[in-house]
Design an enzyme around this catalytic site. Structure first.
Site, PDB file in Angstrom:
ATOM      1  N   GLY A 344       0.942  -1.212   0.045  1.00 48.57           N
ATOM      2  CA  GLY A 344      -0.116   0.186  -0.005  1.00 48.57           C
ATOM      3  C   GLY A 344       0.770   0.840  -0.289  1.00 48.57           C
ATOM      4  O   GLY A 344       0.780   2.351  -0.726  1.00 48.57           O
ATOM      5  N   MET A 346       4.822   2.459   1.430  1.00 52.39           N
ATOM      6  CA  MET A 346       6.282   2.563   2.142  1.00 52.39           C
ATOM      7  C   MET A 346       6.880   4.021   3.366  1.00 52.39           C
ATOM      8  O   MET A 346       6.746   5.215   1.910  1.00 52.39           O
ATOM      9  CB  MET A 346       7.241   1.707   1.365  1.00 52.39           C
ATOM     10  CG  MET A 346       8.960   1.837   1.825  1.00 52.39           C
ATOM     11  SD  MET A 346       8.534   0.156   3.413  1.00 52.39           S
ATOM     12  CE  MET A 346      10.648   1.212   4.401  1.00 52.39           C
ATOM     13  N   GLU A 347       7.793   3.469   4.204  1.00 54.40           N
ATOM     14  CA  GLU A 347       7.540   5.194   4.840  1.00 54.40           C
ATOM     15  C   GLU A 347       8.990   5.890   4.706  1.00 54.40           C
ATOM     16  O   GLU A 347       9.547   5.685   5.584  1.00 54.40           O
ATOM     17  CB  GLU A 347       7.184   5.332   6.500  1.00 54.40           C
ATOM     18  CG  GLU A 347       8.924   3.007   7.315  1.00 54.40           C
ATOM     19  CD  GLU A 347       7.815   2.080   6.108  1.00 54.40           C
ATOM     20  OE1 GLU A 347       8.888   1.335   7.984  1.00 54.40           O
ATOM     21  OE2 GLU A 347       6.747   1.878   6.210  1.00 54.40           O
ATOM     22  N   HIS A 380      -0.961   6.254   9.008  1.00 52.02           N
ATOM     23  CA  HIS A 380       0.482   5.617   8.894  1.00 52.02           C
ATOM     24  C   HIS A 380       1.534   5.720   8.424  1.00 52.02           C
ATOM     25  O   HIS A 380       2.666   5.470   9.309  1.00 52.02           O
ATOM     26  CB  HIS A 380      -0.486   3.749   9.009  1.00 52.02           C
ATOM     27  CG  HIS A 380       0.393   2.951   8.814  1.00 52.02           C
ATOM     28  ND1 HIS A 380       0.173   2.021   9.947  1.00 52.02           N
ATOM     29  CD2 HIS A 380       1.893   2.553   7.958  1.00 52.02           C
ATOM     30  CE1 HIS A 380       0.654   0.872   9.343  1.00 52.02           C
ATOM     31  NE2 HIS A 380       2.460   0.782   9.108  1.00 52.02           N
ATOM     32  N   GLU A 381       1.723   6.642   7.518  1.00 53.21           N
ATOM     33  CA  GLU A 381       3.262   6.471   6.573  1.00 53.21           C
ATOM     34  C   GLU A 381       4.415   7.838   7.414  1.00 53.21           C
ATOM     35  O   GLU A 381       5.521   7.440   8.063  1.00 53.21           O
ATOM     36  CB  GLU A 381       3.336   6.872   5.358  1.00 53.21           C
ATOM     37  CG  GLU A 381       2.697   5.106   4.897  1.00 53.21           C
ATOM     38  CD  GLU A 381       3.023   4.219   5.034  1.00 53.21           C
ATOM     39  OE1 GLU A 381       4.662   4.241   5.218  1.00 53.21           O
ATOM     40  OE2 GLU A 381       2.701   3.200   5.134  1.00 53.21           O
ATOM     41  N   HIS A 384       5.353   6.788  11.158  1.00 51.39           N
ATOM     42  CA  HIS A 384       6.207   5.736  10.793  1.00 51.39           C
ATOM     43  C   HIS A 384       8.142   6.855  10.617  1.00 51.39           C
ATOM     44  O   HIS A 384       8.842   6.936  10.981  1.00 51.39           O
ATOM     45  CB  HIS A 384       6.634   4.898   9.389  1.00 51.39           C
ATOM     46  CG  HIS A 384       6.323   3.889   9.811  1.00 51.39           C
ATOM     47  ND1 HIS A 384       6.826   3.066  10.541  1.00 51.39           N
ATOM     48  CD2 HIS A 384       5.246   3.100   9.264  1.00 51.39           C
ATOM     49  CE1 HIS A 384       6.399   2.068  11.098  1.00 51.39           C
ATOM     50  NE2 HIS A 384       5.319   1.372   9.267  1.00 51.39           N
ATOM     51  N   GLU A 403       5.912  -1.427  13.222  1.00 46.42           N
ATOM     52  CA  GLU A 403       4.430  -1.223  12.281  1.00 46.42           C
ATOM     53  C   GLU A 403       3.289  -1.676  13.610  1.00 46.42           C
ATOM     54  O   GLU A 403       1.939  -0.882  13.414  1.00 46.42           O
ATOM     55  CB  GLU A 403       4.025  -2.467  11.365  1.00 46.42           C
ATOM     56  CG  GLU A 403       5.221  -2.507  10.504  1.00 46.42           C
ATOM     57  CD  GLU A 403       5.447  -1.762   9.744  1.00 46.42           C
ATOM     58  OE1 GLU A 403       4.267  -1.405  10.012  1.00 46.42           O
ATOM     59  OE2 GLU A 403       6.326  -1.771   8.300  1.00 46.42           O
TER      60      GLU A 403
END
Length: 972
Positions: A344, A346-347, A380-381, A384, A403
């Protein structure tokens, strides 16, 4: 990694309502493969002197993980990396170097022991004779000669065997020259293609490094503990722009066809966060209150669709600076929407990469649930950037540190983005907690923290136990110790370990350091947070709390491990934890007639006694990571209360009752009459969450029927129940209000109930969708048009209208929709159209789609989308019974393309195994995998438990459930 790919929409299975109105996953999420983040096992042989790799097998899973680890005698201090990309379609004229890259990396080393060898991770990189001649090592100013021992194929390493011993020093400089093709498997430095508005095929290059793919672009210390600074220069064709982790330093023309873009040095970071992006993309930009430059990049045609992400990202970043109480550590943040991306998102620090449908937002095409998904993935990203990037796990056995925390915090960030309209703290119950309880109930699960013994286990750690259980356990800890204490501990942890690595014990220690004495544990004294958390993080599973009335004034609560399949056997190394599958449990409960939520500790070694002469609901508000069960008489009391006044209990509590009762019935611990009787209260329910839970559980039930016609009894029950709900069920209401975030829950309740009617075969619903298609698509769009630009159907109903048109149409309709799919440029609309073509009733047509998706070249389907295609076709009654034979007959063909995307192939296999409904089918699968080592390596054996649960259910429950539902329907 960041966020998983969107959950597959299944037509008759359990749903997790997330990316689309009804998003489905089997309760037995054995492998939770949608969240094994873009982990590709495709391997290539290095061919000295030739940049074209040849396919070979992956390293044997039998190799111990310790043999793949780097020695600790040498570590990097800094990298200076130069990468030149030969990307066609711009000012660069394609030549023999077309679609390749070449690079040089200068690594400053810290040598802590006497050594005669330096070891770097490397995979599929070419070190030709000329490149080796230019590679050098200087130690304290003296050149040290070496010979290269290339073990990329076996150990993903390259060894520099030194001609003399080197003593400890920090003055060692290793320069290495290398090259490789641009990859096509969405790992390392890979190519992504798209068609622009003029119909020209364009290409970009981008990286995906987590967990172990930096070594596919540059020889390096590719383990998270080896943090170092990175100074990056990208040489790229004129007509393109380069972006990296650091902010731009300078850009200059260096050749007739190329530009050199250099970037400021990054802070110390792990190699899996390294990121480079080269394209002709454009951006929208804003600046945060603290001065961070914020850009969101996309294909030029989608530039307007980045505006929501810019607004959401800035808002969320500003919120996180306050939440963490630590300033964002970089001067800029870029986010990029990619046409090809396996996960979906990547941080990568300062350069976050996304699937297009997880970052872009077009209100004409995206329903409200998809808008929420965009906000959630962004949140979410960005979480991080502190928790994962600023402070990073030491090794993958503690991946939940990254995570799990980002999963927990994404709900706070999304609430900030939506001004609270998405009610994310409530939604946590229906989303992360729901998923985690399903994933951790199977025998093939694993603890949150676990020792990695095999290479494959690094890859398998990217799953729902890591993400959703991690977030759910942290949520329980936060509720137990208090939010302010929790946040203070988190700040202490981040401040203490910033720009460094940490383990789970460091987080627990930081929380303990800031825990006040008045936080009481199960022994009646100050909570020992390590003793509390260790059983939850270091042993698999979770408890079922069973309440029994002792007498008129007291209840006894006992615990036992909850398992979806009582006969399921966990891995031997997890089967004998020192805690013996017992936990100290914070038990929240609500007594009938009171709105208060009380908490008592249940000790691991003794029952809990609750004083009450009234009914009691355990895990009220759903903050605990456990299920609750009751005696039959107590269930009757609960059902009576909720029918009388369901609003005396919160939506989270109502969802918990629905989820727990169905889960316990499926596990054989409760008669199905209980959850089915419970559902009849929905005649009075209008809230989105309980209806989401109900539809999820009913679709799980329907899925276990397979193609048996008795499932139509269940359909009739749901249609009859929906007819009586006070929730709005009006197409016009949804169409006119889906853009109003303040009506998000009301609109989504109406939408999922309407669409569930269609899925259950309610005639007028299907007819209305076909009419929408004819009126708003057929009459307005011909084959020369891009459908997203001319379809006038409101976003919430596009997928269903297209599906019903194909399902009830002829070959001409299918061909027209498939043509629109192939020409569509918007990923969400393309997803709607993929859903539609899989609604065909013709088995040959559906199998042709599967075969098309497996083509190594010229497929109509992007590799990232193949798993979704298989998932949808597997739930189509026309094909579901034949999918196992398809797998066996076409295994070699599937391996050619699909095995290149490990996580996607996992999801393909999981979907196929999920179609098995008979013991004969299961034995046929076992016979196949016993003859095929690769099938076992891919975890087919772990997927079988879901089918075992279904087979047992069909034997024990199907007849009873069918008859009971039939009678219940007549009573509505």
């Amino acid at each position: 990694m960041g966020h998983p790919p969107p959950k597959e929409t299944k037509k008759s299975c359990q749903v997790r309502t997330f990316a689309l109105p009804i998003v489905c996953t089997l309760l037995g999420i054995v492998i939770t493969a949608f969240i094994t983040w873009h982990i590709t096992r495709a391997q290539y042989e290095k061919n000295i002197g030739n940049d074209a790799p040849t396919t070979t097998s992956s390293p044997e899973d039998a190799i111990p993980a310790s043999d793949l680890r780097l020695p600790t005698s040498v570590s990097p201090i800094s990298y200076d990396l130069v990468i030149k990309t030969y990307l066609p379609g711009y000012n660069y004229t394609a030549d023999s170097k077309n679609l390749t890259f070449e690079g040089q990396v200068t690594i400053k080393l810290n040598i802590t022991k006497s050594i005669k060898k330096i070891t770097l991770n490397s995979k599929d990189l070419n070190f030709t004779g000329e490149r080796l001649k230019k590679s050098t090592l200087y130690v304290n100013g003296e050149q040290i000669t070496f010979k290269v021992d290339d073990k990329q194929d076996t150990y993903e390493k390259i060894f520099f065997n030194l001609d003399k011993t080197v003593e400890p020093t920090t003055d060692a400089i290793l320069k290495v020259f290398f090259g490789a093709p641009l990859r096509t498997d969405m790992s390392g430095l890979y190519q992504t293609t798209y068609t622009n508005s003029q119909g020209a095929v364009k290409m970009a290059a981008v990286t995906q490094m987590e967990p172990v793919y930096a070594r596919r672009m540059v020889p390096c210390f590719d383990e998270p503990a080896y943090k170092a600074t990175w100074t990056v220069t990208v040489i790229h064709p004129k007509g393109t722009v380069a972006v990296a982790n650091g902010i731009e330093d300078k850009t200059e023309d260096i050749q007739e066809e190329f530009i050199s873009s250099s970037f400021k040095t990054t802070p110390r970071m792990s190699s899996y966060l390294l990121a480079i992006f080269i394209s002709e993309f454009e951006y929208n930009e804003a600046t945060t209150k603290s001065g961070v430059r914020f850009r969101v990049w996309s294909r030029p045609e989608e530039k307007n669709a980045t505006k929501y992400a810019v607004e959401a990202g800035v808002k969320c970043l500003e919120y996180y600076e306050q939440y963490y109480n630590i300033s964002f550590p970089l001067p800029k943040q870029d986010m990029v929407a990619l046409p090809d991306f396996s996960a979906g998102a990547m941080e990568n620090w300062g350069l976050i990469t996304y699937r297009e449908n997880a970052l872009l937002y077009d209100p004409r095409i995206y329903p409200g649930s998809q808008k929420r998904r965009v906000a959630v993935v962004i949140a979410h990203e960005l979480a991080h950037q502190w928790f994962g990037n600023l402070v990073t796990l030491k090794w993958w056995n503690d991946l939940w540190l990254n995570e799990g925390f980002a999963t927990l915090v994404e709900y706070l960030g999304t609430d900030e983005i939506s001004d609270g309209n998405f009610r994310m703290r409530e939604w946590f119950t229906m989303d992360a907690l729901w998923t985690a309880l399903g994933a951790d109930s199977v025998a093939s699960t694993h603890p949150m923290t676990f020792k990695i013994d095999k290479a494959m286990e690094v890859l398998d750690s990217f799953d729902s136990v890591t993400y959703d259980k991690g977030g759910s356990v942290l949520n329980m800890v936060r509720k137990t110790i208090g939010e302010e204490n929790f946040n203070t501990g988190i700040n202490h942890y981040l401040t203490r370990h910033q720009f460094d690595n940490a383990e789970a014990s460091d987080l627990i220690r930081a929380l303990a350091d800031k825990l006040p004495d008045n936080v009481i544990g199960p022994k009646g004294d100050k909570l020992n947070i390590s003793m509390f958390m260790d059983p939850w993080t270091k042993q698999l599973g979770y408890p079922l709390l069973k309440a029994t009335r002792m007498n008129k004034t007291h209840l006894e609560v006992t615990q036992s491990r909850f398992k979806a399949l009582q006969s399921g056997k966990e891995k031997e190394k997890y089967s004998h934890p020192i805690w013996n599958f017992k936990w100290d449990v914070p038990v929240w409960y609500q007594i009938a007639g009171s709105s208060d939520i009380e908490m008592k500790w249940m000790k691991s070694n003794e029952p809990l006694i609750i004083k009450s002469d009234k009914p009691v609901l355990l895990n009220a508000e759903s903050n605990g990571f456990y299920r609750a069960g009751y005696t039959d008489d107590m269930w009757k009391e609960i059902i009576y209360m909720i029918k009388e006044n369901h609003e005396q209990f919160s939506t989270q509590t109502r969802v918990r009752l629905i989820d727990d009762s169905f889960a316990e019935a499926r596990a054989g611990l409760l008669n199905y009459s209980v959850p089915l009787q419970l559902l009849t209260y929905l005649k009075n329910e209008k809230d989105y969450m309980p209806w989401s839970a109900t539809i999820a559980k009913i679709r799980e039930l329907v899925d276990m029927y397979g193609t048996d016609p008795e499932k139509h009894v269940v359909y009739k029950f749901m249609i009859a129940l929906a007819e009586k709900t006070p929730a709005k069920r009006d197409i016009d209401f949804v169409s006119k209000n889906y853009l109003d975030d303040k009506k998000f829950f009301e609109v989504n309740a109406a939408q999922i109930i309407l669409l569930n009617d269609c899925g259950m075969g309610e005639p007028s619903c299907g007819a209305n969708m076909v009419k929408l298609f004819n009126d708003e698509v057929n009459s307005k769009c011909d084959s020369s048009r891009i459908l997203s630009e001319c379809s006038q159907i409101a976003a919430p109903f596009r997928a269903e209208a297209y599906c019903q048109a194909v399902r009830n149409g002829n070959a001409e309709t299918f061909n027209k929709v498939f043509h629109w799919y192939k020409t569509e440029r918007n990923q969400v609309e393309k997803g709607n159209l993929m859903n539609a073509i899989t609604c065909s009733k013709d088995i040959m047509t559906l199998k042709k789609l599967l075969l098309d998706s497996m083509k190594p070249e010229g497929s109509a389907f992007r590799l990232q989308d193949v798993a979704t295609l298989f998932s949808k076709i597997c739930t189509n009654d026309a094909t579901s019974d034949s999918m196992l034979n398809f797998l066996i007959d076409r295994w070699d063909d599937m391996m050619i393309r699909l095995a290149g995307d490990h996580s996607g192939f996992h999801r393909v296999l999981s979907s196929i195994v999920g179609t098995l409904k008979t013991q004969g089918g299961l034995e046929q699968l076992r016979s196949f995998r016993n003859k095929n080592a690769k099938a076992n390596e891919l975890g087919l054996d772990k997927m079988e438990e879901t089918s075992e649960v279904t087979i047992k259910w069909r034997k024990d429950n199907q007849k009873f459930v069918t008859k009971f539902i039939e009678d219940l329907t007549n009573q509505l």
